[in-house]
Design a protein around this motif. Sequence first.
Motif: not given
Ligand code: URA
Length: 232
Positions: A100-106, A131-133, A183-188, A199-201
């Motif tokens: 899964r990627l969030d709706i606002d993640t590219t 890996k995310y930018k 769920f939303h791991q990087v944001k959290r 911004e998340l990619k």
């Molecule tokens: N982590 C997030 O928070 N969002 C994503 O879309 C992917 C990883």
Amino acid sequence: MRLDKMLSDMKIATRKEIKAMVKKGIITVNGEIAKKSSEKIDENNDIVKIYDEIIEYRKYLYFVMNKRKQVTSHTRDPLHKTVIDDMGELAVFDIFPVGRLDIDTTGLIIITNDGKFAHNLISPKKEVAKKYKVKLKEKIDPKYNETFQKGIKLMPEDIITQPATMEIIDEYNCYLTIKEGKFHQVKRMFEKVGNEVIELKRVQIGEFKLPQDLEEGEFRELTDEELKILGL
Ligand code: URA
């Protein structure tokens, strides 16, 4: 495999329509006109043609997409367009996005109909790095990396994240590599250290990097070489 199964799996036509095509004598197997739609063929080696067109049997399909914003990474969604909607007619092949990627993640998303391959990429046990930018609202504190390496407690799951690595690009931008996909791991994770992701990619899965030739919203088939990199 039966000839009609092969052709209906390929979504060429229904079994009834294939029967009619055989009756008309327009399907050949190794140059011989097929006599019965139920006849057994070797789907991997026999040459099946409808008129002059060779029908190449492929059980599994593999695509790479650079996901755009405003689409969800679900197969179907009553409220939003999905990455599968972005693939048009290919949706008939029961393809689905891997993870899964969030709706606002590219960024990088793999789309396939191969469940085992998908499982190997997303199962936490396999520990495939993603890996995310990341672009942040506040300036990055280099100390975040130490915190991410140790792991961060996420609620309500009540888990400690696996060691993650942050690489700073500049004051507000960095890469974060994680080995799980809560769920939303990087944001959290960034929220926990007092910052906010704006911004998340996703740029890489395992050793496979998002191809440069794909604009946001574009997709293409993965090459054999790319599939090898992804562990197939
Ligand atoms: N982590 C997030 O928070 N969002 C994503 O879309 C992917 C990883």
